[in-house]
Enzyme design. Structure first.
Site, PDB file in Angstrom:
ATOM      1  N   GLY A 106       0.872  -1.328  -0.087  1.00 14.97           N
ATOM      2  CA  GLY A 106       0.202  -0.116  -0.093  1.00 14.97           C
ATOM      3  C   GLY A 106       0.840   1.195  -0.020  1.00 14.97           C
ATOM      4  N   ARG A 107       0.208   2.449  -0.185  1.00 16.48           N
ATOM      5  CA  ARG A 107       0.892   3.745  -0.003  1.00 16.48           C
ATOM      6  C   ARG A 107       1.783   3.875   1.120  1.00 16.48           C
ATOM      7  NH1 ARG A 107      -4.169   5.649  -3.266  1.00 16.48           N
ATOM      8  NH2 ARG A 107      -5.054   5.289  -0.975  1.00 16.48           N
ATOM      9  N   HIS A 125      -7.883  16.214   1.953  1.00 14.46           N
ATOM     10  CA  HIS A 125      -7.175  15.209   1.518  1.00 14.46           C
ATOM     11  C   HIS A 125      -7.335  14.749   0.111  1.00 14.46           C
ATOM     12  CE1 HIS A 125      -7.090  14.444   6.029  1.00 14.46           C
ATOM     13  NE2 HIS A 125      -5.903  13.532   5.575  1.00 14.46           N
ATOM     14  N   GLU A 178       0.122  -9.125   2.328  1.00 16.23           N
ATOM     15  CA  GLU A 178      -0.754  -8.233   1.015  1.00 16.23           C
ATOM     16  C   GLU A 178      -1.952  -9.330   1.126  1.00 16.23           C
ATOM     17  OE1 GLU A 178      -1.885  -5.937  -0.016  1.00 16.23           O
ATOM     18  OE2 GLU A 178      -0.513  -4.323   0.262  1.00 16.23           O
ATOM     19  N   LYS A 192      -9.106   9.024  -0.715  1.00 18.79           N
ATOM     20  CA  LYS A 192      -9.473   8.759   0.449  1.00 18.79           C
ATOM     21  C   LYS A 192     -10.705   8.618   0.612  1.00 18.79           C
ATOM     22  CE  LYS A 192      -8.972  10.614   5.322  1.00 18.79           C
ATOM     23  NZ  LYS A 192      -8.386   9.331   5.764  1.00 18.79           N
ATOM     24  N   ASN A 231      -3.163   9.643  13.383  1.00 21.47           N
ATOM     25  CA  ASN A 231      -2.188  10.381  12.589  1.00 21.47           C
ATOM     26  C   ASN A 231      -1.002   9.926  13.585  1.00 21.47           C
ATOM     27  OD1 ASN A 231      -0.490  12.359  11.680  1.00 21.47           O
ATOM     28  ND2 ASN A 231      -2.146  13.312  10.638  1.00 21.47           N
ATOM     29  N   GLY A 243      -2.188   2.149  12.242  1.00 19.58           N
ATOM     30  CA  GLY A 243      -2.324   3.670  11.747  1.00 19.58           C
ATOM     31  C   GLY A 243      -3.709   3.780  10.786  1.00 19.58           C
TER      32      GLY A 243
HETATM   33  P1  NAD Z   1      -3.812   2.033   0.431  1.00 17.91           P
HETATM   34  O1  NAD Z   1      -4.921   1.482  -0.015  1.00 17.91           O
HETATM   35  O2  NAD Z   1      -2.715   2.415  -0.486  1.00 17.91           O
HETATM   36  O3  NAD Z   1      -3.117   0.738   1.492  1.00 17.91           O
HETATM   37  C1  NAD Z   1      -3.685  -0.174   2.168  1.00 17.91           C
HETATM   38  C2  NAD Z   1      -3.076  -1.874   1.836  1.00 17.91           C
HETATM   39  O4  NAD Z   1      -3.503  -2.652   2.675  1.00 17.91           O
HETATM   40  C3  NAD Z   1      -3.472  -2.137   0.350  1.00 17.91           C
HETATM   41  O5  NAD Z   1      -2.367  -2.585  -0.312  1.00 17.91           O
HETATM   42  C4  NAD Z   1      -4.317  -3.330   0.584  1.00 17.91           C
HETATM   43  O6  NAD Z   1      -4.075  -4.209  -0.485  1.00 17.91           O
HETATM   44  C5  NAD Z   1      -3.664  -3.737   1.891  1.00 17.91           C
HETATM   45  N1  NAD Z   1      -4.810  -4.738   2.520  1.00 17.91           N
HETATM   46  C6  NAD Z   1      -6.048  -5.034   2.533  1.00 17.91           C
HETATM   47  N2  NAD Z   1      -6.359  -5.865   3.012  1.00 17.91           N
HETATM   48  C7  NAD Z   1      -5.429  -6.707   3.476  1.00 17.91           C
HETATM   49  C8  NAD Z   1      -5.295  -7.960   4.348  1.00 17.91           C
HETATM   50  N3  NAD Z   1      -6.179  -8.726   4.530  1.00 17.91           N
HETATM   51  N4  NAD Z   1      -3.740  -8.309   4.494  1.00 17.91           N
HETATM   52  C9  NAD Z   1      -2.949  -7.637   4.078  1.00 17.91           C
HETATM   53  N5  NAD Z   1      -2.950  -6.215   3.495  1.00 17.91           N
HETATM   54  C10 NAD Z   1      -4.372  -5.847   3.336  1.00 17.91           C
HETATM   55  O7  NAD Z   1      -3.797   2.894   1.728  1.00 17.91           O
HETATM   56  P2  NAD Z   1      -2.906   3.889   2.569  1.00 17.91           P
HETATM   57  O8  NAD Z   1      -3.008   5.276   1.940  1.00 17.91           O
HETATM   58  O9  NAD Z   1      -1.820   3.404   2.537  1.00 17.91           O
HETATM   59  O10 NAD Z   1      -3.787   4.115   3.928  1.00 17.91           O
HETATM   60  C11 NAD Z   1      -4.038   2.940   4.495  1.00 17.91           C
HETATM   61  C12 NAD Z   1      -4.561   3.405   5.913  1.00 17.91           C
HETATM   62  O11 NAD Z   1      -3.749   4.103   6.714  1.00 17.91           O
HETATM   63  C13 NAD Z   1      -5.844   4.180   5.712  1.00 17.91           C
HETATM   64  O12 NAD Z   1      -7.017   3.911   6.804  1.00 17.91           O
HETATM   65  C14 NAD Z   1      -5.455   5.656   5.967  1.00 17.91           C
HETATM   66  O13 NAD Z   1      -6.481   6.351   6.364  1.00 17.91           O
HETATM   67  C15 NAD Z   1      -4.502   5.109   7.181  1.00 17.91           C
HETATM   68  N6  NAD Z   1      -3.468   6.438   7.191  1.00 17.91           N
HETATM   69  C16 NAD Z   1      -3.091   6.666   8.594  1.00 17.91           C
HETATM   70  C17 NAD Z   1      -2.110   7.578   8.664  1.00 17.91           C
HETATM   71  C18 NAD Z   1      -1.455   7.664  10.123  1.00 17.91           C
HETATM   72  O14 NAD Z   1      -0.674   8.473  10.565  1.00 17.91           O
HETATM   73  N7  NAD Z   1      -2.287   6.960  11.316  1.00 17.91           N
HETATM   74  C19 NAD Z   1      -1.333   7.944   7.766  1.00 17.91           C
HETATM   75  C20 NAD Z   1      -1.659   8.051   6.437  1.00 17.91           C
HETATM   76  C21 NAD Z   1      -2.842   6.993   6.287  1.00 17.91           C
END
Ligand code: NAD
Length: 268
Positions: A13-14, A157, A36, A161, A126, A100
């Site tokens: 993921g990102r 955002h 993943e 999102k 965050n 997160g």
């Molecule tokens: P994203 O969609 O790019 O990444 C999420 C990843 O999780 C994907 O690659 C997906 O395939 C994977 N995934 C889903 N189900 C799975 C499973 N059962 N097993 C393993 N992997 C699995 O999203 P993102 O932008 O990386 O954000 C992810 C989360 O983090 C969101 O909820 C976002 O709001 C949050 N976030 C939090 C912070 C923080 O500081 N707390 C910062 C950025 C993003």
């Protein structure tokens, strides 16, 4: 020195990619592996090659249980239902769980709280140092200003999102409510549309903007008569979240079970 073995669920993921890079570049940490979801094109590929770090000899898997068993700490930025399931695994394996993921509901929160009785869990909407400092400041300011100062929280955002208001905006709302000595749920105005009537005194309002590639902007506005105080944080990249997550894992390792926030990690 023994290195902290850190796993990354959702490693393609990102945020997952950022986390892999951050673990590899942080002294005292070793990458334990990554998972993943089924069907993800990263499955079976070398985690290092996939992340642009060169061969690491760890392939991206789909077995979370195995990863939690092989890790001292697991970083989890995935989706709500998955993070909640992972908290149960973390409790069973005694691994630190750094969550997160945003958008986790009350039922999910209850499961996480239960799991945190058995293992340290750091859960933060965050993980950036700046945002957590902002939360502490918002609580302080809200404690000093009475309800003649209307509190509005505006966030923006990127277009991908899926939840609103952002977890961070809600966290800022909770900080403001705490400063005022009220429950956020009792005063939050999360949506306004149509003939809303005048603003109720003491409400904490939210507005969510979505567009482009904005990483995350948050402003808390205290609007009084004849003056306005605005506290703003703008995230320019995702590295700060990844740095915070790795810092949380290092901090939580060896601590007693409990549900911790970034303000605990940062000593705010
Ligand atoms: P994203 O969609 O790019 O990444 C999420 C990843 O999780 C994907 O690659 C997906 O395939 C994977 N995934 C889903 N189900 C799975 C499973 N059962 N097993 C393993 N992997 C699995 O999203 P993102 O932008 O990386 O954000 C992810 C989360 O983090 C969101 O909820 C976002 O709001 C949050 N976030 C939090 C912070 C923080 O500081 N707390 C910062 C950025 C993003």
């Amino acid at each position: 020195m023994t290195e902290l073995r850190i796993g990354v669920v959702g490693c393609a993921g990102r945020m997952g990619q950022m986390l892999v890079h951050e673990i590899v570049r942080t002294d005292g940490c070793a990458l334990a592996g990554g998972t993943e979801s089924l069907g993800n094109p990263a499955l079976g590929r070398d985690l290092g090659e996939f992340s642009g770090l060169g061969h690491l000899g760890l392939s991206v898997g789909d077995d979370a249980e195995k990863l939690f068993a092989a890790s001292d700490a697991v970083l989890d930025f995935t989706v709500p239902a998955v993070s909640v399931r992972h908290a149960v695994l973390a409790a069973a394996k005694g691994a630190v769980h750094v969550i997160g993921t945003t958008g986790i509901d009350k039922a999910g929160e209850a499961v996480i709280r239960e799991a945190a009785k058995k293992t340290p869990i750091v859960w933060a909407p965050n993980m950036s140092v700046g945002v957590n400092l902002l939360m502490a400041l918002v609580e302080q300011v809200a404690a000093k200003l009475d309800v003649r100062y209307d509190i509005e929280i505006v966030e923006m955002h990127h277009r991908h999102k899926v939840d609103a208001p952002s977890g961070t905006a809600l966290g800022l709302g909770r900080a403001a409510a705490k400063g005022r000595g009220v429950e956020l749920d009792a005063v939050a105005q999360r949506v306004r549309d149509g003939h809303t009537g005048p603003r109720p005194a003491g409400a904490i309002g939210f507005a969510a903007l979505r567009g482009g590639d904005v990483v995350g902007d948050h402003s808390v506005i205290f609007a009084g008569d004849g003056e306005r105080i605005e506290l703003t944080h703008r995230a320019g990249g995702r590295q700060n979240f990844a740095q915070g997550a790795v810092r949380a894992a290092l901090w939580a390792h060896g601590r007693k079970p409990g549900l911790y926030a970034m303000r605990d990690v940062l000593g705010l």
